[in-house]
Design a protein around this motif. Structure first.
Motif, PDB file in Angstrom:
ATOM      1  N   ARG A  68       0.846  -1.210   0.000  1.00  0.00           N
ATOM      2  CA  ARG A  68       0.000   0.000   0.000  1.00  0.00           C
ATOM      3  C   ARG A  68       0.866   1.239   0.000  1.00  0.00           C
ATOM      4  NH1 ARG A  68       0.489   2.661   4.717  1.00  0.00           N
ATOM      5  NH2 ARG A  68       0.752   1.509   6.685  1.00  0.00           N
ATOM      6  N   SER A  69       0.261   2.340  -0.437  1.00  0.00           N
ATOM      7  CA  SER A  69       0.968   3.618  -0.383  1.00  0.00           C
ATOM      8  C   SER A  69       1.024   4.100   1.060  1.00  0.00           C
ATOM      9  CB  SER A  69       0.276   4.640  -1.270  1.00  0.00           C
ATOM     10  OG  SER A  69      -1.090   4.770  -0.924  1.00  0.00           O
ATOM     11  N   GLU A  70       1.920   5.042   1.315  1.00  0.00           N
ATOM     12  CA  GLU A  70       2.190   5.465   2.694  1.00  0.00           C
ATOM     13  C   GLU A  70       0.986   6.111   3.366  1.00  0.00           C
ATOM     14  OE1 GLU A  70       5.756   7.827   5.093  1.00  0.00           O
ATOM     15  OE2 GLU A  70       5.634   7.896   2.904  1.00  0.00           O
ATOM     16  N   ASP A  71       0.084   6.710   2.606  1.00  0.00           N
ATOM     17  CA  ASP A  71      -1.024   7.456   3.191  1.00  0.00           C
ATOM     18  C   ASP A  71      -2.191   6.584   3.644  1.00  0.00           C
ATOM     19  OD1 ASP A  71      -1.310   6.960   0.411  1.00  0.00           O
ATOM     20  OD2 ASP A  71      -3.049   8.284   0.359  1.00  0.00           O
ATOM     21  N   LEU A  72      -2.220   5.317   3.265  1.00  0.00           N
ATOM     22  CA  LEU A  72      -3.325   4.442   3.664  1.00  0.00           C
ATOM     23  C   LEU A  72      -3.091   3.859   5.052  1.00  0.00           C
ATOM     24  CD1 LEU A  72      -4.053   2.613   0.283  1.00  0.00           C
ATOM     25  CD2 LEU A  72      -5.239   4.568   1.286  1.00  0.00           C
ATOM     26  N   PRO A  73      -4.183   3.547   5.789  1.00  0.00           N
ATOM     27  CA  PRO A  73      -4.033   3.193   7.203  1.00  0.00           C
ATOM     28  C   PRO A  73      -3.826   1.714   7.498  1.00  0.00           C
ATOM     29  CG  PRO A  73      -6.356   3.437   6.671  1.00  0.00           C
ATOM     30  CD  PRO A  73      -5.604   3.755   5.404  1.00  0.00           C
ATOM     31  N   TRP A  74      -4.016   0.814   6.538  1.00  0.00           N
ATOM     32  CA  TRP A  74      -4.071  -0.611   6.849  1.00  0.00           C
ATOM     33  C   TRP A  74      -2.685  -1.228   7.087  1.00  0.00           C
ATOM     34  CZ3 TRP A  74      -6.719   0.630   1.995  1.00  0.00           C
ATOM     35  CH2 TRP A  74      -8.046   1.018   2.215  1.00  0.00           C
ATOM     36  N   HIS A  75      -2.689  -2.317   7.807  1.00  0.00           N
ATOM     37  CA  HIS A  75      -1.463  -3.074   8.086  1.00  0.00           C
ATOM     38  C   HIS A  75      -1.439  -4.286   7.156  1.00  0.00           C
ATOM     39  CE1 HIS A  75       1.702  -5.306  10.089  1.00  0.00           C
ATOM     40  NE2 HIS A  75       1.834  -4.372  11.036  1.00  0.00           N
ATOM     41  N   MET A  76      -0.543  -4.266   6.166  1.00  0.00           N
ATOM     42  CA  MET A  76      -0.496  -5.335   5.176  1.00  0.00           C
ATOM     43  C   MET A  76      -0.121  -6.690   5.793  1.00  0.00           C
ATOM     44  SD  MET A  76      -1.412  -4.119   2.215  1.00  0.00           S
ATOM     45  CE  MET A  76      -2.714  -3.375   3.251  1.00  0.00           C
ATOM     46  N   GLY A  77       0.677  -6.657   6.883  1.00  0.00           N
ATOM     47  CA  GLY A  77       1.006  -7.905   7.551  1.00  0.00           C
ATOM     48  C   GLY A  77      -0.234  -8.597   8.092  1.00  0.00           C
ATOM     49  N   ASN A  78      -1.170  -7.803   8.659  1.00  0.00           N
ATOM     50  CA  ASN A  78      -2.420  -8.378   9.155  1.00  0.00           C
ATOM     51  C   ASN A  78      -3.264  -8.910   8.006  1.00  0.00           C
ATOM     52  OD1 ASN A  78      -1.644  -7.676  11.733  1.00  0.00           O
ATOM     53  ND2 ASN A  78      -2.812  -5.759  11.754  1.00  0.00           N
ATOM     54  N   TRP A  79      -3.310  -8.165   6.905  1.00  0.00           N
ATOM     55  CA  TRP A  79      -4.095  -8.591   5.744  1.00  0.00           C
ATOM     56  C   TRP A  79      -3.568  -9.926   5.182  1.00  0.00           C
ATOM     57  CZ3 TRP A  79      -6.493  -4.792   1.771  1.00  0.00           C
ATOM     58  CH2 TRP A  79      -7.244  -3.817   2.434  1.00  0.00           C
TER      59      TRP A  79
END
Length: 400
Positions: free
Chosen positions: A345-356
């Motif tokens: 994801r780009s830096e401005d998005l809030p999600w945690h890719m590790g969790n996804w």
């Protein structure tokens, strides 16, 4: 007390003796004999192997002066007279290595004034630790020449049995702290060492001394070396390897190293060019995927199953998709027997890719993890890729 026949004759292979004691040592049956030519491990030299009345001798132990012969199985009784036979090839190999060590250690003294601190005779190679700083090829060759000159001259090896108080009468390489009778091994007019090991009759029987390599170890210089038959066997495979490389490169054997370095330089140049081409391709592919990306909740989402791409390239592609823009999400899948997922994801998005990725990985029967911006997983269920990517895309409206 066992009469140690190897002290009188290192070349004695067969003997007859009486069993004077039956014992056990570290799980093995063991016997003590009234006389033996089996050498126990001592002074860096391993113990002998062989047969006693047909039973394999698997080791030796010197327990407070009692010479224990460790047997593969029980079968000998106290008072029994037995025939013993050495594994001669092993013994003579040890004699070559040990005698060679005496010569090599003295060569280091005479050429560099370095003392030998310790010696180890291993199954494959031998080492000595020396009081030095560093070696160069030129110094190694000088030491080797000094040692092998003694071998070429076939200097005789003599044994002197003297009272320890008289050791000052001999130019010992290292004084001995032993009391009583001292056994001094002399390489004629070259090296004098207090030693209880087995040695050749002459330096010529050592055959050859070759230093293999050196390294720093515990603030010392550790030298690996071969003697005799070991040196010949080492030369044989290396000569064969050089011959094959000479044929492979179509170059004389003395030029194979240069040929290999030239090929490595060419291959490195090709790898750099390939990396440049791949980087340009990934730039182009990222631009193409972004042009066709769907917009979900104002976020440009690239959801794509990739074919013919490895994990390293997929990770780089995911970075290129999100690094230079806002509101970008890359959800990539890799086809194959070991399917994979790569999320970014780009830096401005809030999600945690590790969790996804941890939530998506079970759908491909895999596991994974990563950082807030980049994550990956590998699995074994290719048919789950599409659902894993769809579920991730549908998670956009969720909040971690």
């Amino acid at each position: 007390m066992t009469q140690r026949l190897y002290h009188q004759d290192s070349y004695l292979k067969d003997f007859r003796a009486r069993v004077t004691g039956v014992d056990r040592w570290k799980g093995n049956p063991a016997v003590v004999l009234d006389r033996s030519c089996f050498y126990p491990a001592s002074g860096g030299q391993p113990s002998d192997r062989g047969l006693l009345e047909g039973l394999p001798v698997v080791g030796m132990a010197d327990a407070g002066g009692r010479l224990l012969h460790l047997l593969e199985q029980e079968g000998l009784a106290e008072g029994q007279v037995v025939d013993g036979r050495l594994h001669w090839e092993r013994r003579f190999d040890h004699m070559q290595q040990h005698t060679g060590q005496h010569i090599l250690s003295q060569a280091f003294v005479q050429v560099l004034d370095w003392d030998t601190v310790s010696f180890h005779l291993g199954r494959e190679l031998c080492t000595i630790d020396l009081t030095g700083d560093a070696l160069t090829p030129e110094l190694i060759y000088e030491v080797e020449d000094a040692a092998n000159r003694i071998i070429v001259e076939c200097r005789p090896i003599r044994v002197h049995l003297v009272d320890a108080g008289r050791q000052s009468e001999f130019p010992l390489r290292k004084p001995s702290g032993r009391q009583g009778t001292l056994r001094i091994v002399e390489v004629s007019d070259f090296d004098f060492s207090a030693c209880g090991g087995t040695h050749c009759r002459s330096a010529g029987e050592v055959g050859l001394i070759k230093i293999r390599r050196w390294e720093r170890a515990k603030k010392r210089v550790r030298v690996e070396f071969y003697c005799g038959w070991r040196a010949l066997r080492d030369y044989r495979w290396k000569n064969r390897a050089v011959y094959r490389l000479s044929r492979l490169y179509s170059r004389p054997d003395r030029e194979v190293v240069e040929a290999a370095m030239e090929r490595m330089e060419r291959e490195e140049g090709l790898r750099k060019k390939l990396a440049e081409v791949q980087d340009r391709y990934l730039d182009s592919e990222a631009a193409r995927l972004l042009d066709g990306a769907a917009v979900v909740q104002g976020i440009r989402v690239v959801r794509r199953v990739l074919t013919g791409m490895d994990m390293k390239a997929a990770r780089e592609l995911s970075r290129k998709l999100v690094q230079d823009g806002e509101k970008r999400l890359a959800l990539l899948g890799l086809e194959g027997e070991s399917p994979a997922l790569v999320f970014a994801r780009s830096e401005d998005l809030p999600w945690h890719m590790g969790n996804w990725i941890r939530k998506a990985a079970p759908l491909i029967a895999g596991r994974g993890g990563g950082s807030p911006r980049h994550a990956q997983a590998r699995g074994s269920r290719p048919e789950g890729l599409a659902q894993a990517l769809d579920d991730a895309r549908n998670r956009i409206e969720e909040v971690d």
